[in-house]
Design an enzyme around this catalytic site. Structure first.
Site, short mmCIF file in Angstrom:
data_model
loop_
_atom_site.label_atom_id
_atom_site.label_comp_id
_atom_site.label_asym_id
_atom_site.label_seq_id
_atom_site.Cartn_x
_atom_site.Cartn_y
_atom_site.Cartn_z
N LYS A 13 -3.30 -9.23 0.44
CA LYS A 13 -4.59 -9.82 0.06
C LYS A 13 -4.84 -9.71 -1.45
O LYS A 13 -5.19 -10.69 -2.10
CB LYS A 13 -5.75 -9.13 0.81
CG LYS A 13 -5.63 -9.16 2.32
CD LYS A 13 -6.78 -8.43 3.00
CE LYS A 13 -6.84 -6.94 2.72
NZ LYS A 13 -5.69 -6.16 3.22
N ARG A 88 -14.94 -6.55 6.98
CA ARG A 88 -13.92 -5.82 7.71
C ARG A 88 -14.42 -5.37 9.08
O ARG A 88 -13.67 -4.75 9.82
CB ARG A 88 -13.56 -4.57 6.90
CG ARG A 88 -12.15 -4.55 6.36
CD ARG A 88 -12.06 -3.30 5.51
NE ARG A 88 -10.75 -2.86 5.23
CZ ARG A 88 -10.10 -3.10 4.08
NH1 ARG A 88 -10.64 -3.85 3.17
NH2 ARG A 88 -8.92 -2.59 3.88
N ARG A 123 4.14 0.35 -3.16
CA ARG A 123 2.97 -0.19 -3.88
C ARG A 123 2.58 0.68 -5.07
O ARG A 123 2.55 1.90 -4.98
CB ARG A 123 1.77 -0.33 -2.94
CG ARG A 123 0.49 -0.70 -3.69
CD ARG A 123 -0.47 -1.48 -2.87
NE ARG A 123 -1.16 -0.68 -1.86
CZ ARG A 123 -2.08 -1.18 -1.05
NH1 ARG A 123 -2.43 -2.46 -1.12
NH2 ARG A 123 -2.64 -0.41 -0.15
N ARG A 156 -1.48 4.86 -4.79
CA ARG A 156 -2.81 5.12 -4.24
C ARG A 156 -2.77 6.33 -3.33
O ARG A 156 -1.84 6.50 -2.56
CB ARG A 156 -3.30 3.89 -3.46
CG ARG A 156 -4.27 3.06 -4.26
CD ARG A 156 -4.57 1.76 -3.59
NE ARG A 156 -5.07 1.90 -2.23
CZ ARG A 156 -5.44 0.87 -1.47
NH1 ARG A 156 -5.38 -0.35 -1.97
NH2 ARG A 156 -5.87 1.06 -0.25
N ARG A 167 -4.96 3.49 8.94
CA ARG A 167 -5.63 2.26 8.47
C ARG A 167 -5.21 1.06 9.29
O ARG A 167 -6.01 0.16 9.56
CB ARG A 167 -5.33 2.06 6.98
CG ARG A 167 -6.14 3.03 6.12
CD ARG A 167 -5.53 3.26 4.76
NE ARG A 167 -5.38 2.06 4.00
CZ ARG A 167 -4.45 1.89 3.05
NH1 ARG A 167 -3.60 2.84 2.78
NH2 ARG A 167 -4.40 0.77 2.39
P1 ADP Z 1 -5.98 -2.37 1.70
O1 ADP Z 1 -5.99 -3.66 0.93
O2 ADP Z 1 -4.70 -1.64 1.55
O3 ADP Z 1 -6.38 -2.53 3.11
P2 ADP Z 1 -8.45 -1.78 0.32
O4 ADP Z 1 -8.28 -1.49 -1.12
O5 ADP Z 1 -8.96 -3.12 0.71
O6 ADP Z 1 -7.06 -1.45 1.02
O7 ADP Z 1 -9.37 -0.70 0.99
C1 ADP Z 1 -9.14 0.68 0.80
C2 ADP Z 1 -10.19 1.49 1.57
O8 ADP Z 1 -11.49 1.15 1.06
C3 ADP Z 1 -10.28 1.19 3.06
O9 ADP Z 1 -9.35 1.96 3.81
C4 ADP Z 1 -11.72 1.58 3.35
O10 ADP Z 1 -11.88 2.99 3.41
C5 ADP Z 1 -12.46 1.12 2.10
N1 ADP Z 1 -12.95 -0.27 2.22
C6 ADP Z 1 -12.60 -1.34 1.46
N2 ADP Z 1 -13.26 -2.44 1.84
C7 ADP Z 1 -14.04 -2.07 2.89
C8 ADP Z 1 -14.95 -2.76 3.74
N3 ADP Z 1 -15.20 -4.08 3.60
N4 ADP Z 1 -15.58 -2.05 4.72
C9 ADP Z 1 -15.36 -0.73 4.87
N5 ADP Z 1 -14.51 -0.03 4.12
C10 ADP Z 1 -13.85 -0.68 3.12
P1 ADP Z 2 -3.42 -5.68 0.45
O1 ADP Z 2 -4.38 -6.00 -0.66
O2 ADP Z 2 -3.50 -6.66 1.59
O3 ADP Z 2 -3.51 -4.27 0.92
P2 ADP Z 2 -1.34 -5.89 -1.60
O4 ADP Z 2 -1.56 -7.21 -2.20
O5 ADP Z 2 -1.76 -4.69 -2.38
O6 ADP Z 2 -1.94 -5.84 -0.11
O7 ADP Z 2 0.22 -5.76 -1.24
C1 ADP Z 2 0.74 -4.57 -0.65
C2 ADP Z 2 2.09 -4.27 -1.30
O8 ADP Z 2 3.04 -5.28 -0.90
C3 ADP Z 2 2.09 -4.29 -2.82
O9 ADP Z 2 3.02 -3.34 -3.28
C4 ADP Z 2 2.53 -5.72 -3.15
O10 ADP Z 2 3.16 -5.80 -4.43
C5 ADP Z 2 3.52 -6.00 -2.04
N1 ADP Z 2 3.56 -7.41 -1.62
C6 ADP Z 2 2.52 -8.28 -1.56
N2 ADP Z 2 2.93 -9.48 -1.10
C7 ADP Z 2 4.26 -9.36 -0.84
C8 ADP Z 2 5.26 -10.25 -0.32
N3 ADP Z 2 4.97 -11.51 0.02
N4 ADP Z 2 6.52 -9.80 -0.20
C9 ADP Z 2 6.83 -8.51 -0.54
N5 ADP Z 2 5.94 -7.62 -1.01
C10 ADP Z 2 4.66 -8.03 -1.17
#
Ligand code: ADP
Ligand code: ADP
Ligand code: ZN
Length: 212
Positions: A13, A88, A123, A156, A167
């Site tokens: 995302k 979410r 990541r 992270r 998660r």
């Molecule tokens: P990822 O993209 O890896 O899922 P995020 O950076 O979006 O991680 O979110 C990291 C953490 O921040 C989540 O595990 C949660 O604790 C919190 N968080 C982010 N967005 C939301 C949301 N919309 N509602 C509740 N918690 C959130």
């Molecule tokens: P999210 O916001 O959904 O948690 P991220 O965009 O942070 O996900 O991506 C999670 C990890 O996967 C990061 O290390 C990113 O660079 C990698 N990644 C994202 N898209 C791809 C893809 N299409 N193929 C391989 N690795 C990816």
């Protein structure tokens, strides 16, 4: 153009949001990045959110809705915005709808759980702007430094294998139902998240009718 990016943790995302900012000329609102910034700054929101985030749990809906409502009301969102990682929960989606936040497309980046661990262990995120990289799939141009702002990139705290599993379980239990919610409203678009990053961007632009 108001978009929601939906998907499991690690689906891509944040990566796609950064690319779409450039292609569409609208800002991305990442609740994860906003919460990490709040924690780094020691704000009240940060204090409320920290223990949930460290434990892989969702931060309470009212905290999220407060920061999102404030952000979408800012002038730079007047021509559209990308919601990355929000809503979410069903309660968040219903609250956004009740507040009159119009949504044009909900793009679900589809990925199998088995792919996630490799994504998360590799990541690296920018400690300043939140940009997301991967040591193999999407490395920074200069080792350890963000391409966008030059700040340090780091692992992270919640990207440990145990917290990632938690998660993922939270995603399946609380977030995945949003696909039905938005499918009922004819807003859901699916894209395959297990392909090259640029290919996914192309698919997203196609499903939202914005391919140039
Ligand atoms: P990822 O993209 O890896 O899922 P995020 O950076 O979006 O991680 O979110 C990291 C953490 O921040 C989540 O595990 C949660 O604790 C919190 N968080 C982010 N967005 C939301 C949301 N919309 N509602 C509740 N918690 C959130
Ligand atoms: P999210 O916001 O959904 O948690 P991220 O965009 O942070 O996900 O991506 C999670 C990890 O996967 C990061 O290390 C990113 O660079 C990698 N990644 C994202 N898209 C791809 C893809 N299409 N193929 C391989 N690795 C990816
Ligand atoms: Zn940066």
């Amino acid at each position: 153009m108001n978009l929601i990016l939906l998907g499991a943790p690690g689906a891509g995302k944040g990566t796609q949001a950064e690319l779409l900012i450039e292609k569409l000329g609208i800002p991305s609102i990442s609740t994860g990045n906003m919460l990490r910034e709040a924690i780094a700054n020691g704000t009240e929101t940060g204090l409320k959110a920290k223990s949930y985030m460290d434990n892989g749990l969702l931060v309470p809906d009212e905290v999220i809705l407060g920061i999102v409502a404030e952000r979408v009301a800012q002038p730079d969102c007047s021509r559209g915005f990308i919601l990355d990682g929000v809503p979410r929960t069903l309660a968040q989606a219903e609250a956004l709808e009740a507040k009159g936040v119009r949504i044009d497309h909900v793009v679900s980046i589809e990925i199998d759980d088995s792919v996630i661990e490799g994504r998360m262990t590799g990541r690296r995120v920018c400690t300043k702007c939140g940009a997301s990289y991967h040591v193999v799939a999407n490395p920074t141009k200069i080792e350890g430094k963000c391409d966008l702002c030059g700040s340090e990139v780091a692992i992270r705290k919640d990207d440990t294998p145990e917290t990632v599993q938690k998660r993922l379980a939270v995603y399946h239990a609380q977030t995945e139902v949003l696909k039905d919610f938005y499918a009922q409203r004819k807003l859901l678009r699916l894209v395959n998240g297990d392909q090259a990053i640029t290919k996914i961007t192309d698919e997203i632009l196609e499903v939202i009718g914005a391919r140039v």
